[in-house]
Enzyme design. Structure first.
Site, short mmCIF file in Angstrom:
data_model
loop_
_atom_site.label_atom_id
_atom_site.label_comp_id
_atom_site.label_asym_id
_atom_site.label_seq_id
_atom_site.Cartn_x
_atom_site.Cartn_y
_atom_site.Cartn_z
CG ASN A 9 -1.74 1.23 1.37
OD1 ASN A 9 -1.78 2.05 0.45
ND2 ASN A 9 -2.42 1.38 2.50
CE LYS A 11 -0.15 3.19 4.71
NZ LYS A 11 -0.01 3.27 6.16
CG HIS A 97 -5.72 1.96 5.29
ND1 HIS A 97 -5.26 2.87 6.21
CD2 HIS A 97 -4.71 1.06 5.10
CE1 HIS A 97 -4.02 2.53 6.55
NE2 HIS A 97 -3.67 1.45 5.89
CD GLU A 99 -2.80 5.43 6.76
OE1 GLU A 99 -2.82 5.47 5.51
OE2 GLU A 99 -1.87 4.89 7.41
CD GLU A 169 -3.34 -2.45 7.20
OE1 GLU A 169 -2.31 -2.75 6.60
OE2 GLU A 169 -3.92 -1.35 7.07
N GLY A 175 2.83 2.17 10.72
CA GLY A 175 3.80 3.25 10.57
C GLY A 175 4.54 3.59 11.85
CB SER A 215 5.48 -2.06 11.75
OG SER A 215 5.14 -0.71 12.03
P1 13P Z 1 3.16 0.26 7.60
O1 13P Z 1 3.63 -1.03 6.97
O2 13P Z 1 3.93 1.46 7.14
O3 13P Z 1 3.09 0.15 9.09
O4 13P Z 1 1.66 0.50 7.09
C1 13P Z 1 0.76 -0.53 7.15
C2 13P Z 1 -0.45 -0.16 6.37
O5 13P Z 1 -1.15 0.77 6.72
C3 13P Z 1 -0.74 -0.90 5.14
O6 13P Z 1 -2.00 -0.62 4.68
#
Ligand code: 13P
Length: 252
Positions: A9, A11, A97, A99, A169, A175, A215
């Site tokens: 992803n 982003k 997601h 976010e 997740e 992150g 992560s």
């Molecule tokens: P990270 O791997 O940067 O922690 O992000 C995970 C994520 O949000 C994948 O959709």
């Protein structure tokens, strides 16, 4: 057998030029180094879907979007519909997601509609669920994740549900560099599968791929992916570096 999947992803990252370079590197390394039947997917920003899809050609690496609208068409400035994604042959779309839930106020009711639109357009939704830190600390994480799944997916027929990929997740692991332990991941994945089984039966639940995200790195992927109910990963930061991402794919 359940599909093994590693999806990146991206982003909101990369210029087109950087995106092309990353895609070329991933494509090359996956072709040269990765054997076996794991599906590799790059979920990229909307403007790059067509150029990168063309670049990938008939590579084993697939492409996906990161969101779609709950509407088919109309006066929704800035939105992209599932039908539009279908019209450019995009097979996958991330939905729900954390976010999007946090910054764009997406709730279960809206996500249920988005899931329906994606399925109606023959896209495979990668449906995300997961608890924030305070819920984990309060010990109500299983309840919340079960509820997220129930509210957005349990209106589906068994046949439709089997077209979905789920990604667990935990928000506190996204992150932050703080990944869930393999035990925490396995526990929650088993809870999700059991919950699916309670509604659809064990036979159906066994066919659903459940990815872990938060992560994921090359050095923790092996242990996470070895868990019986973890069928791959949804990878954020580490998917922006070709070597790191392909090393994760290779651990499948
Ligand atoms: P990270 O791997 O940067 O922690 O992000 C995970 C994520 O949000 C994948 O959709």
């Amino acid at each position: 057998m359940r599909k093994k999947i590693v999806a990146g992803n991206w982003k909101m990252n990369k210029t087109l030029e950087e995106a092309r370079t990353l895609t070329a590197e991933v494509m090359g390394m996956v072709a040269d180094e990765v054997k076996g039947n794991a599906i590799t997917i790059l979920c990229v920003p909307f403007p790059y879907l067509v150029p990168l899809k063309n670049q990938l050609g008939n590579s084993s690496v697939k492409i996906g979007a990161q969101n779609c609208s709950e509407h088919d068409s109309g006066a929704y400035t800035g939105e992209v519909s599932a039908l539009m994604l279908k019209s450019i042959d995009i097979p996958y779309v991330i939905l729900g997601h954390s976010e999007r839930r946090l910054y764009f106020g997406e709730d279960a009711k809206l996500l249920a509609k988005k899931v329906d639109k994606a399925l109606a357009a023959s896209l495979t939704p990668i449906f995300c669920c997961g608890e924030p830190l305070e819920i984990r600390e309060a010990g109500t994480h299983e309840k919340l994740v079960k509820q997220q799944i129930e509210e957005a997916l349990f209106h589906l027929s068994a046949e439709a549900l089997q077209k979905i990929v789920i990604a667990y997740e935990p928000v506190w692991a996204i992150g932050t560099g703080k990944t869930a332990t393999s035990q925490q991941a396995q526990e929650m994945h088993a809870v999700i599968r059991k919950h699916l089984a309670s509604k659809y039966g064990a036979g159906v639940a066994e066919t659903i791929s459940i990815l872990y995200g938060g992560s994921v790195k090359a050095d923790n992927a092996k242990e996470l992916f070895a868990c019986p109910d973890v069928d791959g990963g949804l990878v954020g930061g580490a998917s922006l570096k070709s070597r790191e991402f392909v090393d994760i794919v290779k651990t499948m």
